[in-house]
Design an enzyme around this catalytic site. Sequence first.
Site, PDB file in Angstrom:
ATOM      1  N   ASP A   1       0.762  -1.239   0.000  1.00 57.04           N
ATOM      2  CA  ASP A   1       0.000   0.000   0.000  1.00 57.04           C
ATOM      3  C   ASP A   1       0.803   1.307   0.000  1.00 57.04           C
ATOM      4  OD1 ASP A   1      -1.620  -2.161   0.440  1.00 57.04           O
ATOM      5  OD2 ASP A   1      -2.523  -1.426   2.264  1.00 57.04           O
TER       6      ASP A   1
ATOM      7  N   GLU B   1       2.694  -9.204  11.844  1.00 56.26           N
ATOM      8  CA  GLU B   1       2.395  -8.817  10.458  1.00 56.26           C
ATOM      9  C   GLU B   1       3.691  -8.417   9.735  1.00 56.26           C
ATOM     10  OE1 GLU B   1      -0.514  -5.727  10.448  1.00 56.26           O
ATOM     11  OE2 GLU B   1      -0.818  -5.758   8.265  1.00 56.26           O
TER      12      GLU B   1
END
Length: 469
Positions: A197, A433
């Site tokens: 992103d 993550e």
Amino acid sequence: MSQHQPTSRQVTHPALDDTAAAMETRAELVDRAREVLDGNWMGRYTRPSQALYPHQWSWDSAFIAIGRAWHDPARARQELETLFEAQWTTGMVPSIVFDPTAPPDAYFPGPQVWQSERSPAAPHGRPTSGITQPPIHARAALEVHRHAKPADRALSLAWLARLYPRLVAQQRYLAATRDPGGRGLAAIVHPWESGLDDSPAWDRDFHRIAVPAGALPAYRRRDLDHAAAADRPTDADYERFLYLLTLERAARYEDSQVLAATPFLMVDPLFNAILLWSAHALADIARLIGADPAPHLAEAHRLHEALVGELWVTHRRRFCAWDLRRDQREPEDSIVSFGPLLDPDLPPEIVAAICRELESPSFHPRPGGSHYLVPTYSERAADFDPDRYWRGPVWLNTNWLLWHGLRQHGRIGLANEVVASSIELVRRSGFREYYDPLDGSGHGSDRFSWSAALLIDFALAGHGAPDSG
Ligand code: 2M8
């Protein structure tokens, strides 16, 4: 943001360790990874994490299926089937398939913001996002099938044959509909489509987008309820993400309109390398099910020519993202530049140049320096940030892709280092993550599904030998 000085660190690179103790540790990690995956299983798919990502994400499901295939092939197959049930009639596989059982406010922007029902191409009664994500699914399907036990082979082949037309439709959509100028490469219309992103790879273009005053209603970032603000995209980037979403929604996600109007139109080397790698996987799947592999091999060749012809910038010795709006190749030194290692036909001199960069102090500081591989952004960049999302941290999915790319080009030493770093990060910090490449600390979600799934693959397959067939 601060300029980081890797040479002040005293951590050494972890190396692959085959002692009995190390093997026992890996076996324990695999058991824990399976628990994480089982905890995130939602009946027909696996959520990426409990709080931050309570729906089905497209490329997450592909990575999850790859890890699950070792112990739970039935769920691995179901994972991909559930995702492809939400494929649009255009062939687009949406980046998010919303779970109607999740609380409406569980994730922002949720189904009420996306309003996929505005598009006649969206699946009826099944809310999704209106954009896509990297097409790693054909490769994942092939990996899942390769794990089938002899007794399950017929069943697995039938599953592959059912999925094949959907995988082909996904590939055709990207190769045809998403190639506005006919340059042979797929363009993305939102940074979320890259999966990386807020990567600096497209800062120059993305940061030029000015959000007009009043263009967005008031909103609350739900992600900041579950993760530290310093680990997530900035508010300014979030604002631009949402603005692009509103433009695409206003175009009812109609491809030609979106492509004509979006201020963000980027050709990402990693996204296209994954498309190429999946074209080879489709050729293998076609052979397995008795279909013709030739169109997929032709497509892979076409992508190879376009990748090298359009995105390799000789004077920078690097693959660059290509901003189609300004016709500029972006100079940022980020992990997307290494994606084309997934191309089995990459010329040796380009492979050598990529490996030199991967082994340079930008991505791989020397002993006496830190550290863990592979940071998502050059540590020598002035705005390298070891903890913020895709702007520096190590992610296990990009490590997994590079590991495959390195192995297929015979760079076994470097490939093993990537595996060793990945396993060591999980051992130190759990199934996070993403991870700080300098100190190995974990960031973002905990009990994150693709970290668990890919740990399994690294631990069980990550020892030297190149891919089989
Ligand atoms: C991240 O992206 C979502 C938007 O799609 C988000 O930030 O809310 C990315 O890391 C993406 O690659 C990933 O698929 C998704 C779910 O893990 O989270």
